[in-house]
Design a protein around this motif. Sequence first.
Motif, PDB file in Angstrom:
ATOM      1  N   VAL A 109      11.318   0.836   0.840  1.00  0.00           N
ATOM      2  CA  VAL A 109      10.067   0.094   0.801  1.00  0.00           C
ATOM      3  C   VAL A 109       9.097   0.741   1.776  1.00  0.00           C
ATOM      4  N   CYS A 110       7.944   1.103   1.298  1.00  0.00           N
ATOM      5  CA  CYS A 110       6.973   1.796   2.147  1.00  0.00           C
ATOM      6  C   CYS A 110       6.336   0.801   3.115  1.00  0.00           C
ATOM      7  N   PRO A 111       5.741   1.296   4.201  1.00  0.00           N
ATOM      8  CA  PRO A 111       5.156   0.411   5.207  1.00  0.00           C
ATOM      9  C   PRO A 111       4.221  -0.622   4.605  1.00  0.00           C
ATOM     10  N   ALA A 112       3.390  -0.195   3.673  1.00  0.00           N
ATOM     11  CA  ALA A 112       2.399  -1.116   3.107  1.00  0.00           C
ATOM     12  C   ALA A 112       3.036  -2.240   2.302  1.00  0.00           C
ATOM     13  N   CYS A 113       4.214  -1.974   1.752  1.00  0.00           N
ATOM     14  CA  CYS A 113       4.869  -2.994   0.923  1.00  0.00           C
ATOM     15  C   CYS A 113       5.846  -3.860   1.710  1.00  0.00           C
ATOM     16  N   GLN A 114       6.018  -3.559   2.985  1.00  0.00           N
ATOM     17  CA  GLN A 114       6.976  -4.344   3.765  1.00  0.00           C
ATOM     18  C   GLN A 114       6.355  -5.661   4.188  1.00  0.00           C
ATOM     19  N   PRO A 115       7.137  -6.760   4.085  1.00  0.00           N
ATOM     20  CA  PRO A 115       6.633  -8.057   4.530  1.00  0.00           C
ATOM     21  C   PRO A 115       6.359  -8.013   6.036  1.00  0.00           C
ATOM     22  N   THR A 116       5.206  -8.531   6.436  1.00  0.00           N
ATOM     23  CA  THR A 116       4.877  -8.545   7.864  1.00  0.00           C
ATOM     24  C   THR A 116       4.969  -9.968   8.389  1.00  0.00           C
ATOM     25  N   PRO A 117       6.032 -10.243   9.157  1.00  0.00           N
ATOM     26  CA  PRO A 117       6.300 -11.620   9.597  1.00  0.00           C
ATOM     27  C   PRO A 117       5.424 -12.064  10.784  1.00  0.00           C
TER      28      PRO A 117
END
Lengths: 161, 161
Positions: free
Chosen positions: A153-161
């Motif tokens: 999963v690329c940085p942009a698609c990673q969930p940001t909690p």
Amino acid sequence: MSVSSTPSSPRYPGADRDARPDVSTIEDVLHGAGYRSTRPRRTIIETILDQAHPFTPEHLLAAVHRADPSLGRATVYRTLEILGALDVLTRVVVAEGHSAYVVGLPGHRHHLVCSGCGAAVPFTACPVDHLMAELSRTTNFAIQSHVLQFIGVCPACQPTP
Amino acid sequence: MSVSSTPSSPRYPGADRDARPDVSTIEDVLHGAGYRSTRPRRTIIETILDQAHPFTPEHLLAAVHRADPSLGRATVYRTLEILGALDVLTRVVVAEGHSAYVVGLPGHRHHLVCSGCGAAVPFTACPVDHLMAELSRTTNFAIQSHVLQFIGVCPACQPTP
DNA sequence: ACAACGAATGATACTACGTCTCAGTTATGT
DNA sequence: ACATAACTGAGACGTAGTATCATTCGTTGT
């Protein structure tokens, strides 16, 4: 060394520059292999170079039709086949069992593909030589090629909690 | 250590033993995941275990129909999907863009596939850890999985001059 | 053992993707 | 400019896989 302005994968330190060729370079490859330069092929190549991510044949067909609705389906498939055989296009595994094409002129190259957005980051490091030699020796297979690819999963698609 | 008598890939020194499970082991996996034990599923699993080489869904469908012509197409596809999700089956690339299934219970395993006859030799060596860590660091991708596979010609399929 | 429930099945219709064919068009070498 | 062969587009066709739905069958609780 210039950074191309074509739409393409984001650049990452450590990963290879995505050396995306231009239309005439690809046409030269076609010519060199004895194929003709035609308008439909040029349209298809331009459309391929517009793709930011790995694309399926149908996806490309739709994009091509946006540029020229009269361009035939068979021509798109035939051109993809030719470009694949000439190594202008590489197949990557996008999801379990489904693959797509990525542009990239020759040179040994693998990809890290985002399972979210489909972005493909190419890299050239390939630590399989030793293993290949060993397998070749122990099995007596004549090894012709290999597939190496990472899915994440690329940085942009990673969930940001 | 016993050598199983199920039809399977020939054994090669250095390559892993092809630890082929039996029907009840696979049914246990299904059960464990909340699926039911049915006669059609048993037939499908038996047929899968009969396959010496990687198989496509259509190929398996034909083989299943030889055992039970009344078994529905949809059931075969559904069962393949389930077994794939449970990691009882692994996909391998048989030819450019075409993949097939191979049996193999969990455990990290890759394959060397013969482009002539389709035989698949499993192996566990996997020299990608360092590269994966480096790519993960440089691209910030959350890497989930990888594909590694060799394609070649097995001894039996090699031309003997 | 039995009933009840929901999962699983099989038949069939349907869709999607890709291939094939062929008459007409176009690039290419002379 | 011409001849030739490669290429093209249209559409028929084939094949692989999916969706639907009434019926059957495993499983669980009593």
